[in-house]
Enzyme design. Structure first.
Site, PDB file in Angstrom:
ATOM      1  N   GLY A  11       7.660  -3.857  -0.107  1.00  0.00           N
ATOM      2  CA  GLY A  11       6.806  -2.700  -0.362  1.00  0.00           C
ATOM      3  C   GLY A  11       6.902  -1.621   0.712  1.00  0.00           C
ATOM      4  O   GLY A  11       7.746  -1.702   1.612  1.00  0.00           O
ATOM      5  N   GLN A  12       6.010  -0.630   0.605  1.00  0.00           N
ATOM      6  CA  GLN A  12       6.092   0.525   1.512  1.00  0.00           C
ATOM      7  C   GLN A  12       5.962   0.100   2.972  1.00  0.00           C
ATOM      8  O   GLN A  12       6.751   0.511   3.821  1.00  0.00           O
ATOM      9  CB  GLN A  12       5.003   1.555   1.182  1.00  0.00           C
ATOM     10  CG  GLN A  12       5.157   2.844   1.990  1.00  0.00           C
ATOM     11  CD  GLN A  12       3.875   3.659   2.125  1.00  0.00           C
ATOM     12  OE1 GLN A  12       2.791   3.207   1.753  1.00  0.00           O
ATOM     13  NE2 GLN A  12       3.999   4.864   2.643  1.00  0.00           N
ATOM     14  N   ARG A  36       9.674  -9.732  -6.021  1.00  0.00           N
ATOM     15  CA  ARG A  36      10.913  -9.199  -6.615  1.00  0.00           C
ATOM     16  C   ARG A  36      12.046  -9.198  -5.594  1.00  0.00           C
ATOM     17  O   ARG A  36      11.904  -8.636  -4.513  1.00  0.00           O
ATOM     18  CB  ARG A  36      10.694  -7.756  -7.102  1.00  0.00           C
ATOM     19  CG  ARG A  36      10.195  -7.665  -8.527  1.00  0.00           C
ATOM     20  CD  ARG A  36      10.103  -6.208  -8.967  1.00  0.00           C
ATOM     21  NE  ARG A  36       9.282  -5.407  -8.066  1.00  0.00           N
ATOM     22  CZ  ARG A  36       7.964  -5.303  -8.178  1.00  0.00           C
ATOM     23  NH1 ARG A  36       7.336  -5.909  -9.150  1.00  0.00           N
ATOM     24  NH2 ARG A  36       7.279  -4.570  -7.322  1.00  0.00           N
ATOM     25  N   TYR A 142      -9.651  -0.965  -6.030  1.00  0.00           N
ATOM     26  CA  TYR A 142      -8.872  -1.132  -4.800  1.00  0.00           C
ATOM     27  C   TYR A 142      -9.825  -1.278  -3.609  1.00  0.00           C
ATOM     28  O   TYR A 142      -9.681  -2.186  -2.779  1.00  0.00           O
ATOM     29  CB  TYR A 142      -7.961   0.082  -4.632  1.00  0.00           C
ATOM     30  CG  TYR A 142      -7.147   0.125  -3.368  1.00  0.00           C
ATOM     31  CD1 TYR A 142      -6.035  -0.703  -3.205  1.00  0.00           C
ATOM     32  CD2 TYR A 142      -7.462   1.013  -2.346  1.00  0.00           C
ATOM     33  CE1 TYR A 142      -5.271  -0.638  -2.052  1.00  0.00           C
ATOM     34  CE2 TYR A 142      -6.696   1.082  -1.194  1.00  0.00           C
ATOM     35  CZ  TYR A 142      -5.607   0.259  -1.050  1.00  0.00           C
ATOM     36  OH  TYR A 142      -4.848   0.327   0.097  1.00  0.00           O
TER      37      TYR A 142
HETATM   38  N1  SER Z   1      -2.692   4.719   0.585  1.00  0.00           N
HETATM   39  C1  SER Z   1      -3.685   4.017  -0.176  1.00  0.00           C
HETATM   40  C2  SER Z   1      -3.918   4.665  -1.484  1.00  0.00           C
HETATM   41  O1  SER Z   1      -3.825   5.870  -1.552  1.00  0.00           O
HETATM   42  C3  SER Z   1      -4.974   3.954   0.554  1.00  0.00           C
HETATM   43  O2  SER Z   1      -4.957   2.942   1.472  1.00  0.00           O
HETATM   44  O3  SER Z   1      -4.225   4.004  -2.427  1.00  0.00           O
END
Ligand code: SER
Length: 317
Positions: A11-12, A36, A142
């Site tokens: 990931g990032q 993946r 989130y």
């Molecule tokens: N970079 C994330 C988002 O924008 C926040 O932690 O969902």
């Protein structure tokens, strides 16, 4: 930390943190795992790689046992705007991976680093100078997973002495792997548009302030916190950390100093706009500075110069 497992290594954050950790602890001591495969060449070739669905406890436990892992960097998550499209998926992935890491860490005595986020705050939080300890009532799934993660991580530390540590990352800006589905992603995408000579369409309104950090500072912070003297830590899950905050017109103006012909237009995406407005304008990170000497190096100007230099060289090829 001798043997490290990075979950979400593709990931990032993972695609850069893995390489950074390998440069410090040695390639063979850092296992890169992701659901993946393959991941980028630098990761596939720099040390051990495993396919792992972190929501499956047995898969995480198997790797931890086989490699005798001492510390897990759990980077598995679905970012804010994408998780709003499928909240249960956001919850199941974020919390599923976290609970598995905590349970495996309890059994096999590992430390655990799990990033929290500015997303752990909400509209009732003081949004200017957001304190370390304050109201956390996020309105995104989130954010709900991030607050839950903070609480669970503190619980495992207090109840089972699992060495859990975490930072609330702001928007992270990087040039190796694109984020995807985040509210702060625009601050990455804008550099790619500028380097490609394209017009940029900004999904947030002018004046929308958000905390941000350049990836090298984020990598350094994660390792610095995990190496910090535990006797100095008053907090654990999770520390506010930030390096800069700006609105879209400010990052645009900074890019225009290097690329005067660059054009930006606004086309507001309501989900992202409402999420951004519920997040801090800028956080107070004095606890991270006091308890483990957090000190970012990059401001908006230095980051902009570096991003454009790297992306310009890449796209010129
Ligand atoms: N970079 C994330 C988002 O924008 C926040 O932690 O969902």
């Amino acid at each position: 930390m001798k043997k490290i497992l990075v979950l979400g290594a593709g990931g990032q954050i993972g695609s850069e943190l893995t390489t950074y950790l390998r440069s410090i602890y040695g390639g063979n001591n850092v296992v890169a795992a992701d659901v993946r495969l393959p991941m980028i060449d630098a990761i596939m070739q720099g040390g051990p790689v495993e396919q792992c669905d972190a929501t499956q406890a047995a898969q995480v436990a198997d790797i931890v046992k086989r490699y005798q892992i001492d510390a897990i960097f759990n980077l598995v998550a679905i970012l804010s705007a994408k998780a709003e499209m499928n909240p249960m998926l956001g919850w199941n992935i974020g919390i599923g991976a976290l609970v598995n890491c905590l349970e495996v860490a309890r059994e096999y005595h590992c430390a655990v680093f799990t990033p929290s986020s500015i997303g752990a705050f909400g509209p009732t939080t003081p949004l200017d100078g957001t304190p370390q300890d304050t109201i956390q009532r996020p309105q995104t799934i989130y954010g709900v997973t991030k607050v839950t993660g903070e609480l669970l991580s503190d619980y495992y530390y207090k109840r089972f002495q699992v060495d859990t540590r975490s930072v609330r990352f702001p928007g992270l800006i990087s040039n190796v792997t694109l984020p995807g589905g985040g509210t702060t992603d625009y601050a990455v995408d804008i550099y790619y548009a500028a380097a490609r000579g394209e017009q940029f369409t900004c999904p947030l309104k002018p004046g929308t302030l958000l905390d941000m950090m350049y990836m090298p500072d984020a990598l350094h912070a994660a390792v610095q916190l995990m190496e910090a003297d535990p006797s100095r830590l008053i907090h654990r899950n999770s520390f506010n950390v930030t390096a800069m905050h700006f609105a879209p017109e400010e990052i645009y103006a900074e890019i225009c100093k290097v690329k005067p012909d660059f054009k930006m237009v606004y086309e507001v995406e309501p989900v992202k706009q409402s999420i951004a407005e519920s997040w801090p304008n800028w956080m107070d990170d004095s606890c991270a500075r006091a308890e483990w000497d957090f000190k970012p190096q990059y401001d908006l100007q230095a980051m902009t110069r570096d991003m454009l230099q790297i992306l310009d060289a890449r796209f010129a090829k």
